[in-house]
Design a protein around this motif. Structure first.
Motif, short mmCIF file in Angstrom:
data_model
loop_
_atom_site.label_atom_id
_atom_site.label_comp_id
_atom_site.label_asym_id
_atom_site.label_seq_id
_atom_site.Cartn_x
_atom_site.Cartn_y
_atom_site.Cartn_z
N ASN A 37 -64.96 -95.14 -25.70
CA ASN A 37 -65.93 -96.44 -25.56
C ASN A 37 -65.52 -97.52 -24.51
O ASN A 37 -65.57 -98.51 -24.44
CB ASN A 37 -66.00 -97.22 -26.86
N VAL A 38 -65.33 -96.74 -23.27
CA VAL A 38 -65.30 -97.59 -22.02
C VAL A 38 -66.57 -98.22 -21.97
O VAL A 38 -67.53 -97.87 -21.91
CB VAL A 38 -64.87 -96.65 -20.88
N SER A 39 -66.36 -99.63 -21.62
CA SER A 39 -67.71 -100.36 -21.65
C SER A 39 -68.58 -100.02 -20.44
O SER A 39 -68.42 -99.65 -19.32
CB SER A 39 -67.35 -101.77 -21.25
N LYS A 53 -72.58 -89.17 -16.92
CA LYS A 53 -71.96 -89.06 -15.53
C LYS A 53 -70.57 -88.60 -15.70
O LYS A 53 -69.87 -89.25 -16.67
CB LYS A 53 -72.40 -90.09 -14.49
N ILE A 54 -69.98 -87.71 -14.95
CA ILE A 54 -68.51 -87.97 -14.57
C ILE A 54 -68.30 -88.70 -13.51
O ILE A 54 -68.75 -88.57 -12.46
CB ILE A 54 -68.11 -86.30 -14.05
N THR A 55 -67.60 -89.71 -13.72
CA THR A 55 -67.39 -90.90 -13.01
C THR A 55 -65.81 -91.08 -12.24
O THR A 55 -64.98 -91.09 -13.08
CB THR A 55 -67.92 -91.99 -13.58
N TYR A 149 -55.72 -98.25 -8.06
CA TYR A 149 -55.96 -96.89 -8.84
C TYR A 149 -57.35 -96.72 -9.30
O TYR A 149 -58.13 -97.75 -9.32
CB TYR A 149 -55.28 -97.41 -10.30
N VAL A 150 -57.80 -95.53 -9.28
CA VAL A 150 -59.11 -95.26 -9.69
C VAL A 150 -59.01 -94.30 -10.99
O VAL A 150 -57.94 -93.81 -11.24
CB VAL A 150 -60.12 -94.43 -8.69
N PHE A 151 -60.13 -94.34 -11.91
CA PHE A 151 -60.11 -93.67 -13.03
C PHE A 151 -61.16 -92.89 -13.22
O PHE A 151 -62.20 -92.99 -12.70
CB PHE A 151 -60.06 -94.99 -14.17
N ILE A 152 -60.78 -91.68 -14.21
CA ILE A 152 -61.95 -90.66 -14.28
C ILE A 152 -62.42 -90.91 -15.86
O ILE A 152 -61.49 -91.04 -16.71
CB ILE A 152 -61.15 -89.14 -14.32
N VAL A 153 -63.65 -91.14 -15.80
CA VAL A 153 -64.43 -91.27 -16.99
C VAL A 153 -65.63 -90.33 -17.08
O VAL A 153 -66.29 -90.00 -16.39
CB VAL A 153 -65.14 -92.76 -16.96
N ILE A 193 -61.77 -81.19 -15.16
CA ILE A 193 -62.86 -81.69 -15.94
C ILE A 193 -64.22 -81.33 -15.70
O ILE A 193 -65.28 -80.86 -16.49
CB ILE A 193 -62.77 -83.21 -15.83
N LEU A 194 -64.57 -80.85 -14.39
CA LEU A 194 -65.73 -80.10 -14.18
C LEU A 194 -65.76 -78.71 -14.76
O LEU A 194 -66.78 -78.37 -15.24
CB LEU A 194 -65.98 -79.87 -12.35
N ALA A 195 -64.59 -78.09 -14.86
CA ALA A 195 -64.42 -76.98 -15.44
C ALA A 195 -64.80 -76.92 -17.17
O ALA A 195 -65.65 -75.84 -17.40
CB ALA A 195 -63.05 -76.19 -15.12
#
Length: 210
Positions: A37-39, A53-55, A149-153, A193-195
């Motif tokens: 539940n990321v905003s 979306k994969i973000t 930092y960046v994050f995979i959502v 995650i794409l796989a």
């Protein structure tokens, strides 16, 4: 007996090895679920959304010039390798007032790649802090509302990462100032995650009634 042994070696053993590794990929080749539940980015004026979306989610902050190196690293090491995949996007959450600086950054990025999947959304301090806090990481934004930092959502607004990283234990994000982190860890995790979604799509297609 010898013929049987040769046949086993040539035909059956390779199949067993393949099944072993295929099973390993299926069981262990998944990114850990870290925060649900990321905003949602409900303040965006350009229809940018995390849902579906994969973000790759980032926070460049008020001093855009100071974060250009981070953006270029991310563009070269991650974006250019994966931007052709469907449902994949970059979202940078920016403070209001940085619009002109972002336009300059986009012009520079455009010289290196098609930036159609780089999305910049603008919010006030409360908006940005709300999105960042919803990730529930062990990291923080600095006084400029930025982090390297960046994050995979994922498509369900779930923060994905590693819960058994050899260096950090739980790895929530990827340091864009470190080419090694992008090359050695983030690239692998994006592939995973794409796989995951490709395998899920194949399974859904196979399960549909003919």
């Amino acid at each position: 007996m010898k013929k049987t042994l040769v046949l086993v070696t040539l035909f059956i053993l390779p199949i067993v090895i393949y099944l072993f590794f295929a099973s390993g990929i299926t069981n262990f080749g998944r990114l850990a679920t870290l925060t649900e539940n990321v905003s949602e980015i409900d303040f965006a004026t350009n229809d940018v959304s995390l849902e579906g979306k994969i973000t790759v989610l980032g926070f460049l902050g008020k001093d855009v010039d100071n974060k250009k190196g981070n953006a270029f690293n991310l563009n070269q090491k991650i974006y250019k390798r994966f931007n052709e995949f469907n449902d994949f996007q970059f979202v940078m959450v920016m403070p209001k007032g940085t619009e002109q600086d972002v336009e300059e950054l986009k012009k520079e990025l455009e010289q290196l790649a098609d930036i159609g999947k780089w999305n910049f959304v603008y919010g006030d301090e409360d908006d940005i802090n709300r999105i960042f806090r919803s990730l529930k990481t062990n990291l923080s934004l600095d006084g400029n509302l930025s982090t390297p930092y960046v994050f995979i959502v994922d498509k369900n607004r779930v923060l994905r990462g590693r819960d058994d990283d050899e260096d950090e234990g739980v790895k929530y994000g990827f340091d864009t100032s470190s080419v090694a982190d992008l090359n050695n860890k983030m690239e692998d995790d994006i592939k995973i995650i794409l796989a995951e979604y490709r395998m899920a799509l194949k399974k859904n297609n196979a399960d549909r009634p003919k």
